[in-house]
Write a protein that holds these residues in place. Structure first.
Motif, PDB file in Angstrom:
ATOM      1  N   SER A  95       0.831  -1.200   0.000  1.00 27.12           N
ATOM      2  CA  SER A  95       0.000   0.000   0.000  1.00 27.12           C
ATOM      3  C   SER A  95       0.879   1.268   0.000  1.00 27.12           C
ATOM      4  O   SER A  95       1.822   1.369   0.779  1.00 27.12           O
ATOM      5  N   ASP A  96       0.545   2.198  -0.888  1.00 29.62           N
ATOM      6  CA  ASP A  96       1.359   3.427  -1.023  1.00 29.62           C
ATOM      7  C   ASP A  96       0.935   4.545  -0.089  1.00 29.62           C
ATOM      8  O   ASP A  96       1.653   5.523   0.075  1.00 29.62           O
ATOM      9  N   THR A  97      -0.282   4.437   0.447  1.00 31.67           N
ATOM     10  CA  THR A  97      -0.748   5.522   1.311  1.00 31.67           C
ATOM     11  C   THR A  97      -1.257   4.988   2.637  1.00 31.67           C
ATOM     12  O   THR A  97      -1.744   3.867   2.733  1.00 31.67           O
ATOM     13  N   ARG A  98      -1.111   5.825   3.639  1.00 31.71           N
ATOM     14  CA  ARG A  98      -1.658   5.546   4.972  1.00 31.71           C
ATOM     15  C   ARG A  98      -2.163   6.878   5.490  1.00 31.71           C
ATOM     16  O   ARG A  98      -1.415   7.841   5.545  1.00 31.71           O
ATOM     17  N   ARG A  99      -3.439   6.938   5.806  1.00 30.42           N
ATOM     18  CA  ARG A  99      -4.075   8.173   6.302  1.00 30.42           C
ATOM     19  C   ARG A  99      -3.812   9.363   5.387  1.00 30.42           C
ATOM     20  O   ARG A  99      -3.447  10.455   5.828  1.00 30.42           O
ATOM     21  N   GLY A 100      -3.923   9.122   4.092  1.00 29.67           N
ATOM     22  CA  GLY A 100      -3.805  10.213   3.114  1.00 29.67           C
ATOM     23  C   GLY A 100      -2.381  10.672   2.850  1.00 29.67           C
ATOM     24  O   GLY A 100      -2.169  11.598   2.070  1.00 29.67           O
ATOM     25  N   LYS A 101      -1.391  10.037   3.503  1.00 31.17           N
ATOM     26  CA  LYS A 101       0.022  10.412   3.279  1.00 31.17           C
ATOM     27  C   LYS A 101       0.769   9.193   2.718  1.00 31.17           C
ATOM     28  O   LYS A 101       0.316   8.056   2.906  1.00 31.17           O
ATOM     29  N   PRO A 102       1.932   9.424   2.082  1.00 34.73           N
ATOM     30  CA  PRO A 102       2.694   8.256   1.628  1.00 34.73           C
ATOM     31  C   PRO A 102       3.003   7.317   2.802  1.00 34.73           C
ATOM     32  O   PRO A 102       3.343   7.782   3.895  1.00 34.73           O
ATOM     33  N   SER A 103       2.841   6.019   2.577  1.00 32.98           N
ATOM     34  CA  SER A 103       3.166   5.044   3.631  1.00 32.98           C
ATOM     35  C   SER A 103       4.693   5.042   3.823  1.00 32.98           C
ATOM     36  O   SER A 103       5.426   5.551   2.963  1.00 32.98           O
ATOM     37  N   VAL A 104       5.161   4.460   4.938  1.00 35.76           N
ATOM     38  CA  VAL A 104       6.609   4.405   5.198  1.00 35.76           C
ATOM     39  C   VAL A 104       7.310   3.655   4.056  1.00 35.76           C
ATOM     40  O   VAL A 104       8.349   4.083   3.553  1.00 35.76           O
ATOM     41  N   ASN A 105       6.693   2.559   3.577  1.00 35.12           N
ATOM     42  CA  ASN A 105       7.317   1.790   2.485  1.00 35.12           C
ATOM     43  C   ASN A 105       7.349   2.575   1.180  1.00 35.12           C
ATOM     44  O   ASN A 105       8.292   2.444   0.395  1.00 35.12           O
TER      45      ASN A 105
END
Ligand code: FPP
Ligand code: MG
Length: 328
Positions: A95-105
């Motif tokens: 997944s590229d996003t988490r809570r509307g922001k780029p994910s850590v990965n």
């Protein structure tokens, strides 16, 4: 409309103390880990778990005040497990996003994200062990294995393209409800509540957690939701959650095969996603899932009637209403 701010109100100071406790205790060495850690901790979510820890502590404390450093430690132990599990989850789900922001990965690549998740877990345990509060550490850390079991079962069901109601309930217990149950029981344990109350709080948190995950699964289908994630992500990932599951349970074998074929195409075919989403909505999958969720919430509220009225009890009743109303 009930807000999270109003739910947090009775334990506002405890939550402030918890934030300071985390900032003091979870620090990284070296520029890379420090940057990643700072990013992960500053983009934390709603803080449901620490709020549940503190409210459960206040509910069970003799004078209605939470247990200071011991409650902060309990809240940190559960919240850091949660943070680390989402970092790893985004790697697993690509997944590229988490809570509307780029994910850590997405920002630092998967191998570094795995390292950060491991680092947070290691620091968390080290702080717990050096505190000497082994009852809390043991109570909370069992949930780490359960989270992994939930994720493994989900992965197994996804690759086999099968899911029973029992599998679904087992998965959501293990991946979500267990840690919320542990938050509530650890809060009670942190203020020295008797064993029956710790166990009652565990059952309360479990019911809240089951409802929380079912609402999450409903929100995934809801176009207007402000979840900070793309709508219908579960379908794109090939995940069968309760709204689709109940539809699959009701149709005949031929139709079930058609719908499962459609699901298998969802990864790269937006028309398939759209069609399946509409089937789930039209066949009443979302409203049935909402009824199941309400049932868990009713049970949770009922359990609170074992306690005398207090600000903390009202806040926990309101938390149940908030879970049903939330749109993110
Ligand atoms: C989110 O599910 C994922 C979880 C609640 C649990 C993830 C657990 C692991 C990856 C096991 C590792 C455990 C530890 C302790 C490090 P989701 O993908 O359905 O939700 P999302 O849409 O928020 O990603
Ligand atoms: Mg995910």
């Amino acid at each position: 409309m009930i807000t999270l701010e109003s739910i947090r109100k009775p334990v506002e100071q405890d939550l402030q103390a918890f934030d300071e406790f985390v900032a003091r205790n979870i620090k990284a060495e070296g520029a890379l880990l420090s940057d990643m850690l700072q990013y992960a901790l500053s983009s934390r979510g709603k803080g449901i778990r620490p709020t549940v820890v503190m409210l459960a502590a206040a509910l069970n404390a003799p004078g209605g005040t939470s247990g200071g450093q011991r409650s902060c430690l309990a809240a940190m132990l559960v919240e850091m497990i949660h943070v680390a599990s989402l970092i790893h989850d985004d790697v697993i789900d690509e997944s590229d996003t988490r809570r509307g922001k780029p994910s850590v990965n997405a920002r630092w690549q998967s191998h570094r994200a795995v390292l950060l998740g491991d680092y947070i877990l290691a620091k968390n345990l080290a702080v717990g062990m050096s505190s000497g509060q082994f009852d809390l550490v043991t109570h909370v850390c069992n949930a780490m294995a359960t989270l992994c079991e939930g994720e493994a079962l989900q992965s197994d069901c996804m690759s086999k393209h099968t899911m029973t109601r029992r599998d679904y309930l087992d998965i959501i217990y293990k991946k979500t409800a267990c840690l919320i149950a542990v938050s509530a029981s650890a809060g009670a344990l942190s203020v020295g509540a008797p064993r029956e109350k710790v166990s009652l709080m565990h059952r309360f948190g479990e019911a809240v957690g089951m409802a929380f995950q079912i609402q999450d699964d409903i929100l995934d289908y809801t176009r207007t939701a402000h979840t900070g994630k793309p709508t219908n992500n579960d379908l794109r990932e090939g995940k069968i959650t309760l709204p689709l599951l109940v539809v699959l349970e009701r149709v005949d074998d031929r139709r079930r095969k058609e719908l499962l074929d459609l699901l298998a195409r969802c990864a790269g075919d937006e028309a398939a996603v759209e069609t399946l989403q509409q089937v789930v909505e039209r066949e009443g999958g979302l409203s049935f899932a909402a009824e199941v969720m309400q049932d868990y919430l009713k049970r949770a509220v009922h359990m609170l009637s074992e306690f005398e009225p207090s600000e903390a009890r009202t806040a926990l009743v309101n938390l149940c209403a908030y879970i049903a109303e939330r749109d993110r």
